[in-house]
Design an enzyme around this catalytic site. Structure first.
Site, mmCIF file in Angstrom:
data_model
loop_
_atom_site.group_PDB
_atom_site.id
_atom_site.type_symbol
_atom_site.label_atom_id
_atom_site.label_comp_id
_atom_site.label_asym_id
_atom_site.label_seq_id
_atom_site.Cartn_x
_atom_site.Cartn_y
_atom_site.Cartn_z
ATOM 1 N N GLY A 51 47.730 43.733 56.423
ATOM 2 C CA GLY A 51 47.047 42.719 55.633
ATOM 3 C C GLY A 51 47.637 41.345 55.912
ATOM 4 C CB CYS A 153 50.716 33.140 54.878
ATOM 5 S SG CYS A 153 52.152 34.119 55.363
#
Length: 193
Positions: A51, A153
């Protein structure tokens, strides 16, 4: 890692956490946005299946791959991610670093004196048959300029910190000891391999 996770799911292996360092590289999670790969030729880019979005791994950063059986831990992915965050927060506290969670932003954050928030640790996991793999990364003393080839991110409005950038002298071995010490409080008893 996938082989070990599959063996854990089949009941043929024990849970395991690998603590390691990578050579300089970028990894792309399943939610990565190609526009966030700012310098695609700076380092090798690996598609991971975990993820999250783009992140950097390299020398001076402790990576922890946690292959844990969530069938015995409540089958709660959100609680597992919060547990990983707490594991890091507790480990960093041993270096007198106040680290925190942020709602809507997975990972662990520190706040500078002037109020700037910076990410000191990232989390990216995958589960298959309720066994986790991939895991965490903590910036101990990496070259923080290496993060400039990506939008870490997917977060543009906050920087990246390390223990060294916070003025903390700690080795990878020191961080390993802190992680080992704080692990059992979050995830239960362990045995060392």
């Amino acid at each position: 890692m996938k082989t070990r996770a599959a063996a854990i799911a089949a009941g043929n292996a024990r849970e395991l956490v690998w603590l390691l360092e990578h050579p300089p590289l970028y990894t792309a999670g399943t939610s990565s946005n190609p526009a966030d790969l700012v310098a695609p030729d700076k380092f090798e880019v690996h598609q991971t299946g975990r993820g999250g979005q783009y992140t950097y791994h390299g020398p001076g950063q402790r990576v922890g791959y946690a292959m844990l059986d969530l069938r015995t831990r409540g089958r709660d992915v959100s609680a597992f991610v919060r547990g990983l965050e707490q594991w890091i927060i507790d480990a960093l506290a041993s270096f007198d670093v106040t680290a925190e969670r942020r709602c809507g932003r997975v990972g662990v954050w520190v706040v500078r004196a002037a109020g700037e928030e910076e990410k000191i640790a990232a989390i990216g996991v995958r589960l298959k048959k309720w066994v986790s793999f991939h895991g965490i990364s903590i910036n101990v003393d990496p070259d923080l300029s290496h993060f400039s080839g990506i939008v870490p991110c997917g977060i543009r409005e906050h920087g990246v910190a390390s223990l060294a950038s916070l003025g903390k002298t700690a080795s990878i071995a020191d961080v390993d000891a802190a992680l080992k010490s704080s692990f059992e409080a979050i995830f239960g008893s362990t045995t060392s391999a």
